[in-house]
Design an enzyme around this catalytic site. Structure first.
Site, PDB file in Angstrom:
ATOM      1  N   GLU A  10       0.781  -1.097  -0.083  1.00 51.84           N
ATOM      2  CA  GLU A  10      -0.004   0.116   0.105  1.00 51.84           C
ATOM      3  C   GLU A  10       0.963   1.445   0.103  1.00 51.84           C
ATOM      4  O   GLU A  10       0.411   2.130  -0.517  1.00 51.84           O
ATOM      5  CB  GLU A  10      -0.909   0.108   1.163  1.00 51.84           C
ATOM      6  CG  GLU A  10      -2.132   1.057   1.118  1.00 51.84           C
ATOM      7  CD  GLU A  10      -2.631   1.228   2.593  1.00 51.84           C
ATOM      8  OE1 GLU A  10      -1.717   0.995   3.797  1.00 51.84           O
ATOM      9  OE2 GLU A  10      -3.634   1.749   2.606  1.00 51.84           O
ATOM     10  N   HIS A 317      -4.051  -2.669   2.863  1.00 54.96           N
ATOM     11  CA  HIS A 317      -3.710  -1.972   4.127  1.00 54.96           C
ATOM     12  C   HIS A 317      -3.125  -3.183   5.114  1.00 54.96           C
ATOM     13  O   HIS A 317      -2.142  -3.206   5.742  1.00 54.96           O
ATOM     14  CB  HIS A 317      -4.498  -1.296   4.878  1.00 54.96           C
ATOM     15  CG  HIS A 317      -3.876  -0.283   6.049  1.00 54.96           C
ATOM     16  ND1 HIS A 317      -3.533   1.027   6.006  1.00 54.96           N
ATOM     17  CD2 HIS A 317      -3.871  -0.694   7.304  1.00 54.96           C
ATOM     18  CE1 HIS A 317      -3.121   1.308   7.022  1.00 54.96           C
ATOM     19  NE2 HIS A 317      -3.106   0.508   7.904  1.00 54.96           N
TER      20      HIS A 317
END
Ligand code: ATP
Length: 351
Positions: A10, A317
């Site tokens: 990410e 994430h």
């Protein structure tokens, strides 16, 4: 010394915060490059810098590169010093994220700590205070420590100015936590928080939530006494205007918390509609842990040396967070399909 790539997965601020937290816990030094490389404004912003400074104070660390916009950092911890600390983000940057950076080390430290944290407490892209106090910390406490939170003042984006106090009674070893089944749904508690905004904003939001969620409660639970939605409007004082709509989903085995934020130009009905959708999705999926709790509970579980939970398919994430955890701790993470809508995540020590 470990070298981390801040553009991994990410490529956001979590790579840095997880690295800081685990460096304090393990004593391992690290260097990170390309900090927040995949964000529009890469490098350290106020919240990240505050997290670095808080970690440096707690870990008596020597730090290179701790400046706004810096894309590189070296962190050399010299031993955790629990105690009384006050940290201020200085903007509306999230104080809850700063807290989560230093909590892992303090909850297994040799002595208790007391913290005062100032900054944002209700930010759209960070854990809001209620999530921390009612979803995250009760689970952390089940692992052994006694962490208490108190909110003195709400800090909404963009004015900030929030203030929270935390006390942490640590344990030497965290207990394993399993969150495979959320248990029976006991009820929903909805709070519409408003600061310097007309009262009807809160009323309209609660009306939508009642309409959208009450039906669901009746149908999903054909018992004689189905779970109910308990609504309340809460007017608070803050440095600026603000609106957060919170739903606590109380289940027999845990409480999950979902939040939606009022935005300029977005109708109260739309804010509430978004939240109702999130809550319904959670209720229908039958998972124990929502998307945000999933990425945040990984670190405490890894520190405990194991744990498991059922959640939605992991976000980029969470997957990135797992990669960082594995660089500091001997941990294996298995992800397998749990049902049509969810996955089972299992953390085990890697011998
Ligand atoms: P950037 O990635 O731009 O550096 P950042 O450092 O502020 O931004 P992220 O790395 O995106 O933040 O991490 C945000 C954290 O906040 C994640 O752990 C996420 O789960 C959590 N979070 C975001 N929204 C919520 C919410 N509504 N409830 C609970 N937690 C949330």
């Amino acid at each position: 010394m470990l070298t981390l790539d801040g553009s991994l997965g990410e490529g956001g601020g979590q790579i840095l915060r997880t690295a800081l937290g685990l460096s304090l816990v393990t004593g391992l030094e690290f260097r990170i490059e390309k900090i927040r490389a995949n964000r529009q404004k890469p490098g350290l912003q106020r919240q990240h810098l505050a997290a670095v400074q808080a970690a440096a104070a707690i870990g008596q660390a020597e730090v290179e590169g701790a400046e706004i916009n810096s894309q590189q950092l070296a962190f050399h911890p010299r031993g955790v010093a629990p105690g009384d600390y006050a940290f201020a983000v200085g903007t509306a940057g999230s104080a809850t994220l700063v807290f989560q950076t230093i909590l892992p080390a303090l909850m297994i430290a040799a002595k208790p700590s007391a913290l005062v944290l100032e900054g944002g407490t209700h930010n759209p892209l960070a854990p809001p205070y209620e999530f921390l106090a009612k979803a995250f910390l009760p689970l952390v406490n089940r692992m052994g420590p006694n962490v208490r939170a108190k909110l003195d003042r709400h800090g909404f984006y963009p004015a900030g100015g929030g203030k929270m106090r935390m006390t942490i009674e640590p344990v030497t070893r965290l207990a394993r936590l399993d969150l495979l089944d959320r248990g029976k749904l006991l009820g929903l508690r909805a709070t519409a928080i408003i600061a310097s905004l007309p009262y009807h904003v809160a009323e309209r939001e609660l009306k939508v939530l009642k309409r959208e969620l009450s039906n669901h409660l009746r149908h999903s639970s054909p018992a004689t006494r189905p779970p109910t939605l308990d609504p309340q409007a809460l007017e608070v004082k803050s440095h600026g205007t603000g609106n957060a709509l919170v739903v606590e989903v109380e289940c027999a085995s845990l409480t999950e918390v979902f939040v939606s934020f009022g935005e300029l130009g977005v109708k109260a009905e739309v804010v509430a509609g978004r939240l109702a959708k999130d809550v319904r999705r959670f209720l229908e999926a039958g998972v124990a842990v929502g998307k945000h709790l999933a990425d945040q509970i990984l670190l405490p579980m890894a520190l405990a040396g194991g744990g498991a939970f059922v959640t939605f398919p992991l976000s980029p994430h969470a997957l990135t967070n797992i990669e960082v955890l594995k660089q500091f701790l001997p941990i294996e993470v298995r992800i397998e399909a749990a049902n049509d809508l969810g996955v089972r995540v299992e953390l085990t020590p890697n011998p």
